[in-house]
Motif scaffolding. Structure first.
Motif, short mmCIF file in Angstrom:
data_model
loop_
_atom_site.label_atom_id
_atom_site.label_comp_id
_atom_site.label_asym_id
_atom_site.label_seq_id
_atom_site.Cartn_x
_atom_site.Cartn_y
_atom_site.Cartn_z
N PHE A 69 17.15 39.26 35.93
CA PHE A 69 16.32 38.62 36.95
C PHE A 69 16.82 37.22 37.22
O PHE A 69 17.03 36.44 36.29
N ASP A 70 17.04 36.89 38.48
CA ASP A 70 17.45 35.56 38.91
C ASP A 70 16.25 34.91 39.60
O ASP A 70 15.87 35.32 40.70
N ALA A 71 15.67 33.89 38.96
CA ALA A 71 14.48 33.24 39.50
C ALA A 71 14.79 32.47 40.79
O ALA A 71 13.90 32.27 41.62
N THR A 72 16.03 32.06 40.99
CA THR A 72 16.40 31.33 42.21
C THR A 72 16.35 32.24 43.43
O THR A 72 15.77 31.89 44.46
N THR A 73 16.94 33.43 43.30
CA THR A 73 16.97 34.37 44.43
C THR A 73 15.81 35.34 44.40
O THR A 73 15.58 36.05 45.37
N GLU A 74 15.10 35.39 43.26
CA GLU A 74 13.99 36.32 43.03
C GLU A 74 14.46 37.77 43.13
O GLU A 74 13.73 38.65 43.58
N LEU A 75 15.70 38.02 42.69
CA LEU A 75 16.27 39.36 42.73
C LEU A 75 16.52 39.90 41.32
O LEU A 75 16.94 39.16 40.43
N PHE A 76 16.26 41.19 41.16
CA PHE A 76 16.64 41.92 39.97
C PHE A 76 17.96 42.62 40.28
O PHE A 76 18.10 43.21 41.36
N THR A 77 18.92 42.56 39.36
CA THR A 77 20.20 43.23 39.58
C THR A 77 20.58 44.04 38.34
O THR A 77 20.16 43.74 37.23
N TYR A 78 21.41 45.05 38.58
CA TYR A 78 21.89 45.93 37.51
C TYR A 78 23.25 46.46 37.95
O TYR A 78 23.43 46.81 39.11
N PRO A 79 24.23 46.53 37.03
CA PRO A 79 25.58 46.98 37.42
C PRO A 79 25.60 48.41 37.98
O PRO A 79 24.96 49.31 37.45
N CYS A 80 26.33 48.58 39.06
CA CYS A 80 26.53 49.89 39.68
C CYS A 80 27.92 50.41 39.28
O CYS A 80 28.85 49.60 39.13
N PRO A 81 28.07 51.71 39.14
CA PRO A 81 29.39 52.26 38.79
C PRO A 81 30.50 51.89 39.79
O PRO A 81 31.67 51.89 39.43
N ALA A 98 15.93 50.54 43.57
CA ALA A 98 16.95 49.51 43.79
C ALA A 98 18.17 50.18 44.41
O ALA A 98 18.54 51.28 44.00
N VAL A 99 18.77 49.52 45.38
CA VAL A 99 19.93 50.09 46.07
C VAL A 99 21.16 49.23 45.85
O VAL A 99 21.06 48.02 45.63
N CYS A 100 22.30 49.87 45.90
CA CYS A 100 23.57 49.16 45.83
C CYS A 100 24.00 48.87 47.26
O CYS A 100 24.06 49.78 48.08
N PRO A 101 24.33 47.61 47.57
CA PRO A 101 24.73 47.29 48.95
C PRO A 101 26.11 47.81 49.32
O PRO A 101 26.46 47.84 50.48
N SER A 102 26.90 48.25 48.33
CA SER A 102 28.27 48.69 48.60
C SER A 102 28.46 50.20 48.65
O SER A 102 29.48 50.67 49.14
N CYS A 103 27.52 50.95 48.11
CA CYS A 103 27.67 52.41 48.12
C CYS A 103 26.30 53.04 48.34
O CYS A 103 25.31 52.35 48.54
N SER A 104 26.22 54.33 48.28
CA SER A 104 24.97 55.01 48.61
C SER A 104 24.06 55.24 47.40
O SER A 104 23.00 55.85 47.53
N LEU A 105 24.45 54.77 46.22
CA LEU A 105 23.66 55.03 45.03
C LEU A 105 22.37 54.22 44.99
O LEU A 105 22.31 53.08 45.48
N MET A 106 21.34 54.84 44.40
CA MET A 106 20.05 54.19 44.22
C MET A 106 19.56 54.52 42.81
O MET A 106 19.89 55.58 42.27
#
Length: 74
Positions: A16-28, A47-55
């Motif tokens: 969790f990044d409090a500055t952007t208020e975003l949760f992130t997790y590595p995508c394959p 949660a969606v990956c902005p680079s591929c179709s995975l969710m």
């Protein structure tokens, strides 16, 4: 839509990044799944990956969000 879900991930495994208020997790694919705190508060749990179709589906209870909301109040 459930057939498009790549995995189910516990919220504690996200960063969790409090500055952007975003949760992130590595995508394959090399990018990162992401979802905003406000989306989780609104009931979204995908949660969606902005680079591929995975969710991924995020496993959490609404009370789990309090610790992240508290980080914003600091």
């Amino acid at each position: 839509m459930s057939e498009a879900i790549y995995d189910q991930i516990e919220i504690e495994d996200f960063t969790f990044d409090a500055t952007t208020e975003l949760f992130t997790y590595p995508c394959p694919c090399g990018d990162r799944f992401q979802i905003a705190l406000v989306d989780l508060e609104g009931g979204d749990d995908i949660a969606v990956c902005p680079s591929c179709s995975l969710m991924v589906k995020i496993i959490f209870e609404s009370e789990d969000l309090k610790e992240y909301q508290d980080q914003l109040d600091m």
